[in-house]
Design an enzyme around this catalytic site. Structure first.
Site, PDB file in Angstrom:
ATOM      1  N   SER B 107       0.848  -1.190   0.000  1.00 21.37           N
ATOM      2  CA  SER B 107       0.000   0.000   0.000  1.00 21.37           C
ATOM      3  C   SER B 107       0.876   1.229   0.000  1.00 21.37           C
ATOM      4  O   SER B 107       1.833   1.297   0.773  1.00 21.37           O
ATOM      5  CB  SER B 107      -0.813   0.067   1.295  1.00 21.37           C
ATOM      6  OG  SER B 107      -2.056  -0.499   1.102  1.00 21.37           O
ATOM      7  N   HIS B 111       1.865  12.038   0.188  1.00 25.01           N
ATOM      8  CA  HIS B 111       1.352  13.397   0.404  1.00 25.01           C
ATOM      9  C   HIS B 111       2.492  14.381   0.149  1.00 25.01           C
ATOM     10  O   HIS B 111       3.346  14.594   1.019  1.00 25.01           O
ATOM     11  CB  HIS B 111       0.851  13.561   1.845  1.00 25.01           C
ATOM     12  CG  HIS B 111      -0.362  12.745   2.151  1.00 25.01           C
ATOM     13  ND1 HIS B 111      -1.588  13.023   1.591  1.00 25.01           N
ATOM     14  CD2 HIS B 111      -0.557  11.658   2.935  1.00 25.01           C
ATOM     15  CE1 HIS B 111      -2.484  12.147   2.034  1.00 25.01           C
ATOM     16  NE2 HIS B 111      -1.886  11.308   2.848  1.00 25.01           N
ATOM     17  N   HIS B 121      -2.252   7.369  -4.515  1.00 30.75           N
ATOM     18  CA  HIS B 121      -2.475   6.147  -3.731  1.00 30.75           C
ATOM     19  C   HIS B 121      -2.352   4.947  -4.668  1.00 30.75           C
ATOM     20  O   HIS B 121      -2.826   4.979  -5.799  1.00 30.75           O
ATOM     21  CB  HIS B 121      -3.878   6.189  -3.119  1.00 30.75           C
ATOM     22  CG  HIS B 121      -4.421   4.831  -2.769  1.00 30.75           C
ATOM     23  ND1 HIS B 121      -5.360   4.187  -3.540  1.00 30.75           N
ATOM     24  CD2 HIS B 121      -4.129   3.997  -1.736  1.00 30.75           C
ATOM     25  CE1 HIS B 121      -5.643   3.020  -2.987  1.00 30.75           C
ATOM     26  NE2 HIS B 121      -4.916   2.878  -1.914  1.00 30.75           N
ATOM     27  N   ASN B 123      -2.304   0.462  -4.371  1.00 29.56           N
ATOM     28  CA  ASN B 123      -2.405  -0.723  -3.524  1.00 29.56           C
ATOM     29  C   ASN B 123      -2.574  -1.956  -4.393  1.00 29.56           C
ATOM     30  O   ASN B 123      -3.319  -1.926  -5.377  1.00 29.56           O
ATOM     31  CB  ASN B 123      -3.610  -0.580  -2.572  1.00 29.56           C
ATOM     32  CG  ASN B 123      -4.016  -1.896  -1.930  1.00 29.56           C
ATOM     33  OD1 ASN B 123      -5.067  -2.444  -2.232  1.00 29.56           O
ATOM     34  ND2 ASN B 123      -3.176  -2.414  -1.065  1.00 29.56           N
ATOM     35  N   VAL B 124      -1.859  -3.017  -4.078  1.00 28.49           N
ATOM     36  CA  VAL B 124      -2.200  -4.341  -4.614  1.00 28.49           C
ATOM     37  C   VAL B 124      -2.212  -5.331  -3.451  1.00 28.49           C
ATOM     38  O   VAL B 124      -1.456  -5.184  -2.479  1.00 28.49           O
ATOM     39  CB  VAL B 124      -1.248  -4.845  -5.726  1.00 28.49           C
ATOM     40  CG1 VAL B 124      -1.464  -4.063  -7.011  1.00 28.49           C
ATOM     41  CG2 VAL B 124       0.200  -4.800  -5.300  1.00 28.49           C
ATOM     42  N   ARG B 125      -3.089  -6.292  -3.552  1.00 30.66           N
ATOM     43  CA  ARG B 125      -3.228  -7.277  -2.472  1.00 30.66           C
ATOM     44  C   ARG B 125      -3.595  -8.634  -3.057  1.00 30.66           C
ATOM     45  O   ARG B 125      -4.234  -8.732  -4.122  1.00 30.66           O
ATOM     46  CB  ARG B 125      -4.297  -6.816  -1.474  1.00 30.66           C
ATOM     47  CG  ARG B 125      -5.628  -6.538  -2.095  1.00 30.66           C
ATOM     48  CD  ARG B 125      -6.581  -5.806  -1.154  1.00 30.66           C
ATOM     49  NE  ARG B 125      -7.810  -5.453  -1.860  1.00 30.66           N
ATOM     50  CZ  ARG B 125      -7.983  -4.326  -2.563  1.00 30.66           C
ATOM     51  NH1 ARG B 125      -7.011  -3.442  -2.643  1.00 30.66           N
ATOM     52  NH2 ARG B 125      -9.113  -4.099  -3.182  1.00 30.66           N
ATOM     53  N   HIS B 160      -4.283   8.687 -16.752  1.00 30.38           N
ATOM     54  CA  HIS B 160      -5.218   7.701 -17.299  1.00 30.38           C
ATOM     55  C   HIS B 160      -4.632   6.973 -18.507  1.00 30.38           C
ATOM     56  O   HIS B 160      -4.980   5.815 -18.749  1.00 30.38           O
ATOM     57  CB  HIS B 160      -6.567   8.354 -17.606  1.00 30.38           C
ATOM     58  CG  HIS B 160      -7.433   8.477 -16.384  1.00 30.38           C
ATOM     59  ND1 HIS B 160      -8.228   7.454 -15.943  1.00 30.38           N
ATOM     60  CD2 HIS B 160      -7.569   9.482 -15.483  1.00 30.38           C
ATOM     61  CE1 HIS B 160      -8.846   7.821 -14.817  1.00 30.38           C
ATOM     62  NE2 HIS B 160      -8.470   9.052 -14.527  1.00 30.38           N
ATOM     63  N   GLY B 274      -5.024  -5.246  12.743  1.00 34.31           N
ATOM     64  CA  GLY B 274      -3.742  -4.956  12.110  1.00 34.31           C
ATOM     65  C   GLY B 274      -2.960  -3.921  12.910  1.00 34.31           C
ATOM     66  O   GLY B 274      -3.426  -3.409  13.930  1.00 34.31           O
ATOM     67  N   ARG B 275      -1.777  -3.597  12.400  1.00 33.27           N
ATOM     68  CA  ARG B 275      -0.925  -2.630  13.102  1.00 33.27           C
ATOM     69  C   ARG B 275      -1.421  -1.222  12.769  1.00 33.27           C
ATOM     70  O   ARG B 275      -1.221  -0.723  11.650  1.00 33.27           O
ATOM     71  CB  ARG B 275       0.523  -2.815  12.664  1.00 33.27           C
ATOM     72  CG  ARG B 275       1.489  -1.883  13.391  1.00 33.27           C
ATOM     73  CD  ARG B 275       2.932  -2.197  13.013  1.00 33.27           C
ATOM     74  NE  ARG B 275       3.856  -1.387  13.777  1.00 33.27           N
ATOM     75  CZ  ARG B 275       4.437  -0.277  13.296  1.00 33.27           C
ATOM     76  NH1 ARG B 275       4.183   0.141  12.073  1.00 33.27           N
ATOM     77  NH2 ARG B 275       5.261   0.412  14.069  1.00 33.27           N
TER      78      ARG B 275
END
Lengths: 315, 315
Positions: B107, B111, B121, B123-125, B160, B274-275
């Protein structure tokens, strides 16, 4: 049909539910709170916004910002109706999931400029669920809690003394019960940390009948002003520097986390398509997040975590 | 037993689910993203925190703060296991509510200091659900989105274009599908407002089989860097004043609201114990809320709302 056994059946013993008196009291209360805050503030004044709710009703939002003493304060009155109770209310009352409702409330959040003056929150609400062929079904909820940045034992004792005084005419078990509920409610689970030093929290209150419940709500409301006013008056005289302001901004992050992750009023409002600016006026004016920040051992900031946030009996 | 019909049955046609390759790829990806951000930053460096998860696994959090170009960036790798999928995942998959799981992910939230450089931003999961006597059941999710404070058409087109290039080898319908999903997902319902100009969002991806799905995730990851790097490089040269910083701080409030009210990753993390510091490292360093603030008619700030936030086809 509502499974009324989930709540105590009150309508037979107390048929007079006087919503218009509640509304009148709340509007007057809003005025009184704004007056006392303007007196403490000294310079800035509350601005007013009247608004209407899409599904019925509306509200009167009063906001003061950029003051000498108060950086931002919101005092909101609302009376809204809706076709369906939001999930934030029905999680505890699934049998009411498809009922129309009306809700009256006053919500207050005060973010002082001076980091030695604690943030305070107050809310009372009256919710009435209506079904055909049944008397209205209602409950009160509310409470107040104090969120110091720098802890002072005297302030905590005074705050909880006023909370206890508010409850005492209604039984000796009332303060311990609602003080404990506040400790449980004003808690950030993801940080295993209290939001502040607590106060009172109650919800689903109808077992006393309407008159006594309403009298209790009035007592809690009156004692919020008595609890907060001397603390503001006293601590606003403390001198402070950017260091304390930085800590205040950092701790305000917890306030944002609580309100957006847990606060029933905020989630109720957002889920019932409430007026977003009025609901989120509780968010602090300036907030900082620092990754994994920790206070210095032995500092005044560390004392907040060690001596003030863990729940305790202050009186 | 899992109702596998809720997802496509993939294990027969694609028995090789290579979680260790995913993990290796993600750790390398974390490195590459930190390298490119440090290059753009110039001064500040990433600090590292290794941590363990209570229920198993752990992560490597890398945070850069107080830079000349980047005010705060978090690049988090985690590989955690849990006894029960959190509600943030099972809302869409109730049949998996009682399954143990493992989750791997990277993730990223950046900023920048300069308000002319947009926040990004990524994220891959990869999530694998395990049940006795069954092959593991898995899916990928992820995406990236861009949140400008001041809009530039060229940046939006480039962003894009890279999103489209990432998708093109996987079919012409992929970019439109996941671009639309991003527009739907990165949306603040309570404000009827997009978070930014979108990008890509996908979830529950397994219908392509493991190898092709993993290849897609790699393509999305590589294109995030290609999408963001030139925008940072270009816009960090813009001069700015406190006025633009104030608007940036105000708009960052929307980022906080999105992450705490809606973001699946944040809620998944908090609900799975989670942390917290790693999950909330996505929150901006300095944020402001002003009651009912509105941009001046015709201003650059107003253009963000009028010309950039409403979803559109940028290419």
């Amino acid at each position: 049909m509502i499974n009324k056994m989930a709540f105590k059946q009150i309508e037979k013993i107390d048929p007079i539910v006087d919503a218009s008196s509640v509304k009148q009291y709340l509007l007057d209360l809003q005025n009184r709170i704004c007056c006392f805050l303007e007196l403490e503030e000294g310079k800035a004044k509350f601005l007013e916004d009247k608004w209407e709710h899409k599904e019925g009703g509306g509200g009167l939002t009063r906001v003061l910002a950029g003051g000498d003493c108060i950086e931002k304060a919101g005092v909101n009155f609302s009376h809204v109706s809706g076709r369906q109770l939001p999930q934030a209310a029905t999680a505890r009352k699934p049998e009411l999931a498809h009922s129309t409702f009306q809700a009256w409330g006053v919500s207050v959040v005060v973010h002082p400029l001076n980091p030695y003056v604690p943030t305070s929150h107050f809310n009372v609400r009256f919710i009435m669920v209506e079904e055909d062929n049944h008397p209205p079904f209602w409950w009160f909820g509310g409470g107040f809690d104090l969120t110091p940045y720098y802890g002072f034992v005297d302030d905590c004792i005074h705050w909880h003394r006023m909370a206890k005084n508010a409850c005492e005419p209604f039984g000796n078990d009332v303060y311990p019960k609602y003080k404990k509920w506040a400790d449980q409610y004003f808690f950030l689970k993801h940080r295993n940390e209290q939001r502040g030093i607590g106060g009172l929290f109650f919800d689903d209150l109808n077992e006393w009948g309407f008159e006594r419940s309403f009298a209790f709500v009035r007592s809690v409301s009156d004692h919020y002003i008595k609890a907060y006013q001397p603390i503001v008056e006293h601590r606003k005289q403390c001198t402070f520097s950017q260091k304390e302001r930085d800590f205040q901004a950092y701790r305000r992050g917890r306030y944002v986390e609580f309100n957006l992750l847990y606060d029933r009023g905020t989630l109720f409002g957002l889920q019932s398509n409430g007026r977003t600016e009025s609901i989120l006026m509780s968010l602090p004016p300036l907030v900082a997040w620092h990754y994994n920040w920790q206070p210095l051992h032995g500092s005044h900031e560390a004392k907040l975590y060690e001596e003030f946030l863990p729940p305790k009996e202050w009186i």
